[in-house]
Design a protein around this motif. Structure first.
Motif, short mmCIF file in Angstrom:
data_model
loop_
_atom_site.label_atom_id
_atom_site.label_comp_id
_atom_site.label_asym_id
_atom_site.label_seq_id
_atom_site.Cartn_x
_atom_site.Cartn_y
_atom_site.Cartn_z
N CYS A 194 -2.65 -0.79 8.72
CA CYS A 194 -3.94 -0.25 8.29
C CYS A 194 -4.24 1.07 8.99
O CYS A 194 -4.54 2.07 8.33
CB CYS A 194 -5.03 -1.27 8.57
N GLU B 256 3.96 8.39 -0.50
CA GLU B 256 4.91 7.70 -1.35
C GLU B 256 4.99 8.40 -2.70
O GLU B 256 3.99 8.84 -3.25
CB GLU B 256 4.48 6.24 -1.55
N PRO C 262 6.45 5.98 1.93
CA PRO C 262 5.31 6.46 2.71
C PRO C 262 5.58 6.33 4.20
O PRO C 262 6.14 5.33 4.64
CB PRO C 262 4.18 5.52 2.28
N SER D 89 5.28 -0.23 -0.27
CA SER D 89 4.17 0.72 -0.40
C SER D 89 3.05 0.34 0.56
O SER D 89 2.84 -0.83 0.86
CB SER D 89 3.66 0.68 -1.84
N LEU D 90 2.35 1.36 1.05
CA LEU D 90 1.20 1.07 1.91
C LEU D 90 -0.08 0.94 1.08
O LEU D 90 -1.14 0.65 1.60
CB LEU D 90 1.04 2.16 2.97
N PHE E 172 -3.73 -3.55 3.52
CA PHE E 172 -3.67 -2.46 4.50
C PHE E 172 -4.59 -1.29 4.18
O PHE E 172 -4.70 -0.35 4.94
CB PHE E 172 -2.24 -1.93 4.63
N THR E 173 -5.20 -1.29 3.00
CA THR E 173 -6.00 -0.13 2.63
C THR E 173 -7.19 0.01 3.57
O THR E 173 -7.99 -0.91 3.72
CB THR E 173 -6.50 -0.26 1.19
N PRO E 174 -7.30 1.17 4.24
CA PRO E 174 -8.41 1.35 5.17
C PRO E 174 -9.74 1.54 4.42
O PRO E 174 -9.76 2.12 3.34
CB PRO E 174 -8.03 2.61 5.95
N GLN F 140 -13.40 3.30 8.21
CA GLN F 140 -12.18 3.47 9.02
C GLN F 140 -11.61 4.87 8.83
O GLN F 140 -11.22 5.53 9.79
CB GLN F 140 -11.14 2.43 8.62
N PHE G 73 -10.66 -0.47 14.14
CA PHE G 73 -9.33 -0.99 13.78
C PHE G 73 -8.90 -2.08 14.76
O PHE G 73 -8.45 -1.77 15.87
CB PHE G 73 -8.29 0.13 13.82
#
Lengths: 558, 746
Positions: A328, A366, A378, B420-421, B426-428, B432, B518
């Motif tokens: 995150c 990405e 990414p 992939s993020l 994981f998405t802030p 944040q 975080f």
């Protein structure tokens, strides 16, 4: 049947190219199983019309040859004789494969079963056999076997939905979304006879990216571009070609006794003195801190200079398994750096007892292509930055700049020779040649396959494209008498070389001692030093100046 | 250097001028020694108790000692400075000392070639001087081209020149301004007069304070390397070529010297020899001569012999030195992170060739205007491997060049894919993201000052490589004070590698916010678990495989599993080890466990165990354990409903061990025979209800337990293949007390 001969030929082509990947991953185990054959050959001979041509094991040169033998007209005949064609039962074939997998005593990291076929209805609508095949396929999949279909085109198209959709493994889970290739791509992928070592995705290191006190993001470091070398050689005994082991030992020259690590120290020679350190001190000197990345701050992207390059970059990706929450924060950092067009400057210690380097973390978003296949992952690219010592002071020659006419002419030339650069467009001729040589030797080929040197300029093409432009440019910049190809006159030595060499400078022992005393040995030239070594019977292993000096000093001091 | 009486004066809590001056000299010499320059150096002390110089005559030039004549500085000098240069108690005339130095330079540079001569004078100027000679000295200095540097405890006052720089007057310097003595003031005037009359620009800039000098000298000199020219021709097609010369401009500089291995006692490297021998992988480790070794390469499972001669003959060959353009492409097509190699080359037109200069300039400017690069084939020479690379245009105010960097080959690239993020997990959040935003704001290293000029707070390319700095610091320490532990890293170096203080202060609050926004939790490491997983990995894999082929393979698996205790038992028992008793107990315990599953397959295993037990006992002439177990077993048969099992035992004739077989046995042959028969008569006993047959998986875990127990008894390997007495060297013993062979069998 006759109809299948063509298909068999095709299939063999594919299999052959695939086994050619022997170079890319030589530890893989491969088996070749034919189904729908006349003859039967399998471990317990419990399946009819299933022919295990190659048992599951590491492929070697012999196998490549055996498969080669099945190619072409002759190969088809051989195949007809040895295996023939008969009734098809995919279920039996799958069962047989399951047995092959389970008979292996090794632990397999992954198992993949590829079905090469051009028949979308292998059992011709026999629902019992279809069901049996489906059951066996699902059994296999349950044990972690991935089943791929390598279907070939057939007249009227290959309809996967008829039967094979139930056999093959579904696309992998969400996290790996978009990585599955289209079947036709897969085939193309196979057809490429890749002669490069395939490398597993493995982190070089897992460490913390420290933003501040107590804010540690776990990251993995990956090498995405590493200069490929010829694979390492194995030492063999000439007589039997069996591998030999090497043992290295350190011993005392006078007593001949083996030296323990504690009986060895390390030294460097500076300013006329041997400076001695313990072995662990040598390591301790290099230690500044524990491995990790420490954030210093951020800089706008244009502050990263093109020529600040000392080694290939590495890639950074979060390790959620080490510190929960890493992904995150990493993702937020990546997003913001990319948005604001800044890079993060970090102090980087890559391993234990490694001195620090400064690095720039460049955000990389990405990218996917139309087929949802990832082109760039990414993460951050880690660019190593040079220290003051890494720059060399140059004295650039001064010349007048070219006039705009001259520049414009060159621009025409440049535009004529435009091409689209792709980083994977050039193969390394040195490595390619090596692999082909190896292949030729292993398979008893008469001569290695020719390589195409892709980094050779295509001179003819270039000349043709440029046409009269070259002469026009030359007329603009070079005077008529000038020939850039001729070597500068000053460099050409006239007269008999060798005979007119400088007279030898011989040093007397006293002179030499004086040099040692005054530390002026460095002022002598290498040939003189070499002669001096010869003269005083000093045996040197090296030819570097410092080594010669060290040897002489050691001799004359004693 | 002035070592006279007044030099040792110091304000309380401060270092004396002597100490500071000594440090300056030390640092300076240190730099010369470790950068191995060819600068020669002499050291003249004045204010010494003794007098030793070539000019001393008739009471002139007294209290001046030439400590060292003109030579390349070495470690000896460093040690001498450390130990022999001490404060002394006389006064020396600094002008006299200067004359001695000039004389020394004059006489000792005879016959030598040199670039420049320089005298550095370190003094507090607190002496009486004979100023009449000043003019002569100045003349002499100018004539022989000697430059001067002064190092003083206080800064020079420039007020009179009307360009007083207030910053220069560091309040930290002792003896500034009014604190000066009459002599000092007078001498200061002389110094100024001298420096201004010498033919140098800004003469006063060469007057330094001790403290500033120490700061500037604390860095070891960077390793200087002379650039080597690489002349070549840039070619475009067959007929356009430009004469060029390449230089390495940036490269990963490695330390100049390697560590050599020396003997710990004699410190001689000749006493130590390293040797590599080759041997066959057979039992005798037969040694093989180096000449009998050839190279081979792996081709799948085969190793293909490929001699060096053949390799040389068949390898890729090329025409040597080359810088040939393959084509041109957009700069944006070259990715920064795909730069390869460890260097940047700068390509200029050949020296003294104006035409080449113009031609190259045209190319550089054309590329620059089009924002393109040349893709070139580059080969350093015939023996080096050719590369593909990009030549970027680089235009600076005073020079133009191409910058060449190596690009990857297809084989070098590893196309790793990463998840992939853009994942919901994981998405802030916006909060944040803004926390990261303000962190970046607070940590920007480049800022604009009031004048709109950019200021970079942190320039790595200005920092000397800390590895070298530390290396030389330690070498210097060891050379000067041997036998003492290495010093800590110097504070200035530590500071240079750290976040600038301004940034540290500024980013404190944003960091705190970030920390709250975080949550980061370290996942506990499962190292312990990993090891056991490795040990039992095989079994778990096996049990997985078992599920697949349950119906057909059960028998086979059972056979496999129960084999292990027998092997272990045989090997340990076979040693006549004192641990026999516990092992017997383990074995019998195991048999009992097997028997608790009333199933023929398990019975068979128990029989095998008992059989092995018996055989080994007979072999070792030790009947006691076996007999007593068998008797107790017999007694429990009716209660446990094991009649079927007993029948099998009888069939195999596994009776007691009699005197005839083992001498120590208390059982006669007849008794032994009777032992089984007696049981046969009770055959009619009611069969016990068949119990649950247990699970295969249970058996596996029992197996592990058993192994663990065994490990308790022995720290040694228990397999047959190890040492004959079962006690093998530690190397064979894995953590669990079994070697690979055994664990794989299990």
């Amino acid at each position: 049947s006759k109809k299948q001969t063509w298909m068999k030929k095709q299939t063999m082509e594919h299999y052959q190219s695939w086994i050619g990947k022997i170079i890319s991953s030589d530890k893989d185990l491969v088996a070749l199983v034919f189904y729908g054959t006349e003859e039967s050959k399998n471990p317990r001979n419990s399946f009819k019309h299933v022919y295990v041509y190659h048992d599951l094991s590491e492929p070697g040169a012999k196998r490549v040859q055996e498969v080669d033998a099945l190619r072409g007209e002759k190969g088809a005949k051989l195949a007809a004789e040895t295996i023939g064609s008969g009734e098809t039962s995919l279920g039996d074939a799958l069962w047989c494969c399951a047995n092959l997998y389970s008979d292996i005593k090794l632990r397999l990291s992954h198992k993949r079963l590829m079905i090469f076929t051009c028949r979308d209805e292998p059992h011709g609508g026999d629902s019992v056999k279809d069901r049996q095949a489906r059951t066996k396929a699902s059994d296999l999949k349950e044990t972690g076997v991935v089943i791929d279909l390598m279907h070939l085109m057939k007249p009227g198209g290959f309809d996967i939905s008829l039967f094979f959709c139930d056999i093959v493994s579904p696309p992998e889970d969400e996290s790996e979304l978009g990585l599955q290739l289209q079947p036709s791509d897969k085939l193309e992928d196979l057809l490429k006879r890749v002669r490069a070592k395939e490398l597993k995705k493995r982190a070089l290191a897992r460490l913390n990216l420290c933003l501040g006190e107590g804010i540690n993001v776990a990251v993995g470091i990956y090498a995405t571009a590493v200069a490929a070398r010829k694979p390492g050689s194995i030492k063999l005994y000439r007589e039997t070609n069996e591998p030999v082991r090497s043992k290295t030992r350190t011993f005392h020259t006078q007593t001949g006794s083996l030296l323990l690590p504690s009986e060895i120290k390390k030294a460097q020679y500076y300013g006329g003195k041997e400076i001695v350190m313990e072995r662990d001190e040598v390591d301790a000197i290099k230690k500044f801190d524990d491995p990790g990345l420490f954030l210093i701050g951020f800089k706008p992207m244009e502050k990263l200079k093109l020529h600040h390059h000392i080694r290939p970059a590495v890639f950074l990706y979060p390790e959620e398994d080490e510190v929960k929450g890493s992904s995150c924060l990493f993702s937020a950092l990546l997003k913001k750096c990319s948005e604001r067009n800044v890079f993060a400057l970090c102090r980087f210690i890559s391993r234990r007892n490694y001195p620090p380097r400064f690095v720039a973390l460049l955000p990389q978003n990405e990218e996917l292509d139309e087929g949802k296949v990832q082109i760039t992952p990414p993460g951050f690219n880690v660019i190593y930055l040079p220290f003051a010592d890494d720059f060399r002071t140059l004295d650039p020659p001064q010349f007048p700049s070219a006039s705009q006419t001259q520049v414009d002419k060159m621009k025409e030339i440049v535009s004529k020779l435009r091409f689209k650069y792709r980083s994977e467009g050039f193969e390394n001729p040195v490595i390619q040649q090596h692999f082909r040589n190896l292949e030729a030797l292993a398979l008893d080929m008469m001569a290695p396959e020719e390589i195409e040197d892709l980094i050779m300029p295509k001179v003819d093409q270039i000349d043709q494209r440029l046409g009269p432009l070259v002469q026009e440019f030359k007329d603009l910049v070079y005077p008529a008498y000038y020939n850039p190809e001729s070597k500068p006159a000053a460099k050409r030595k006239t007269g008999q070389s060798g005979a007119e060499k400088k007279p030898k400078v011989e040093l007397t022992e006293d002179e030499l001692k004086a040099h040692v005393q005054n530390n002026t040995l460095v002022k002598l030239t290498v040939p003189v030093l070499k002669d001096a070594c010869k003269q005083f019977g000093v045996r040197t292993t090296g030819t570097k100046k410092q080594e010669l000096i060290d040897a002489l000093i050691a001799r004359l001091r004693s | 250097m002035d070592v006279g009486l007044t030099m040792s004066n110091s304000a309380p809590g401060e270092e004396s001028s002597f100490e500071l001056a000594k440090k300056v000299i030390q640092k300076f010499v240190q730099r010369q020694v470790f950068s191995e320059t060819k600068i020669e150096l002499a050291l003249v002390l004045f204010g010494t108790d003794s007098t030793d110089n070539p000019l001393s005559q008739d009471g002139q030039y007294q209290n001046i000692r030439v400590h060292r004549h003109l030579r390349i500085p070495d470690c000896e000098l460093l040690i001498e400075i450390e130990n022999q240069v001490q404060p002394e108690s006389k006064e020396g005339d600094w002008l006299d000392a200067l004359v001695v130095c000039m004389d020394l330079l004059h006489t000792e540079t005879k016959g030598k070639k040199y670039d420049c001569l320089n005298i550095a004078l370190l003094t507090d100027l607190n002496t009486q001087t004979n100023e009449e000679s000043l003019e002569v000295i100045i003349n002499n200095l100018t004539q022989s081209g000697i430059t001067m540097q002064f190092f003083l405890p206080f800064p020079v006052e420039e007020d009179k020149e009307g360009q007083g720089d207030s910053e220069r007057r560091d309040p930290g310097h002792p003896g500034t301004g009014k604190g000066l003595s009459r002599e000092q003031k007078k001498n200061m005037e002389l110094v100024k007069e001298m420096m201004l009359s010498l033919d140098v620009e800004d003469g006063l800039d060469e007057i330094h304070t001790f403290r500033n000098a120490i700061e500037e000298l604390c860095m070891f000199k960077r390793v200087e390397r002379r650039p080597v020219a690489w002349p070549c021709q840039l070619t475009i097609g067959s007929s356009l070529s430009i004469r060029i010369v390449g230089y390495k401009a940036v490269t990963d500089e490695k330390p100049k010297k390697m560590w050599i291995t020396v003997d710990a006692q004699s410190h001689q490297k000749d006493d130590v020899k390293r040797e590599t021998v080759y041997c066959l992988d057979d039992d005798n480790e037969t040694e093989v001569q180096k000449d009998d070794i050839i190279q081979g390469f792996r081709y799948g499972s085969d190793i293909v012999p490929f001699s060096k001669v053949d390799q040389e003959q068949m390898k890729y060959k090329h025409d040597g030195k080359c810088f040939a353009v393959l084509g041109f492409t957009k700069q944006s097509a070259i990715h920064r992170h795909q730069f390869m190699g460890s260097q940047i080359l700068k390509i200029f037109a050949a020296r003294d060739d104006e035409h080449a200069g113009v031609a190259l300039s045209a190319l550089i400017r054309a590329l620059n205007e089009l924002q393109m690069v040349a893709i070139v084939r580059y080969a350093y020479n015939r023996t080096s491997n050719p590369q593909v690379g990009a030549a970027f245009p680089c235009i600076k105010q005073d020079s133009e060049c191409l910058m060449y960097v190596q690009l990857p080959f297809m084989e070098d690239l590893r196309h790793f894919t990463f998840p992939s993020l853009e994942n919901k997990k994981f998405t802030p959040s916006d909060a944040q993201l803004s926390a990261v935003d303000s962190l970046i704001d607070s940590m920007m290293l480049v800022e604009e000052d009031e004048n709109g000029e950019q200021r970079d707070l942190f320039k790595p390319h200005r920092i000397p490589n800390p590895a070298f700095q530390r290396h030389f610091q330690c070498l210097h320490h060891r050379a000067v004070s041997p036998g003492t532990p290495l010093p800590p890293i110097e504070p200035w170096l530590k500071a240079a590698l750290d976040r600038p203080e301004v940034i540290t202060e500024r980013c404190q609050d944003p960091l705190d916010v970030l920390k709250r926004k975080f949550p980061l939790t370290e996942v506990e490491k499962k190292k312990k678990l990993k090891t056991s997983a490795q040990i039992f990995g095989k079994e778990s894999e096996e049990s997985e495989a078992k599920k697949v082929k349950e119906d057909e393979a059960e028998e086979y698996n059972l056979a496999n599993i129960a084999e292990a205790p027998v092997i272990v038992f045989i090997s340990l028992f076979g040693c006549g080890d004192p641990r026999v008793l516990p092992v017997c107990q383990q074995l019998t315990h195991r048999i009992e466990q097997l028997l608790s599953n009333k199933n023929t397959q398990y019975y068979m295993k128990s029989i095998t165990c008992i059989q092995a037990f018996r055989e080994q006992s007979v072999k070792l002439a030790n009947a006691e354990h076996y007999n007593s177990y068998l008797q107790s077993l017999k007694g429990s048969i009716p209660n446990r409903g094991l009649e079927v099992f007993w029948e099998l035992l009888v069939q195999d004739g596994l009776t007691l061990i009699s005197k005839d077989e083992v001498e120590g046995s208390t059982v006669s042959k007849a008794e032994a025979n009777q032992f089984l028969v007696a049981e046969e008569q009770k055959e009619e006993a009611a069969p016990a209800p068949v119990e649950d047959t247990g699970d295969v998986d249970d058996l596996v875990s029992v197996q592990c337990l058993f192994l663990t127990c065994l490990y308790f008894y022995s720290n040694t390997c228990l397999c047959n293949c190890c040492d004959s007495n079962g006690v093998k060297t530690i190397s064979c013993v894995s953590t669990w007390g079994v070697c690979d062979v055994l664990s794989s069998q299990i």
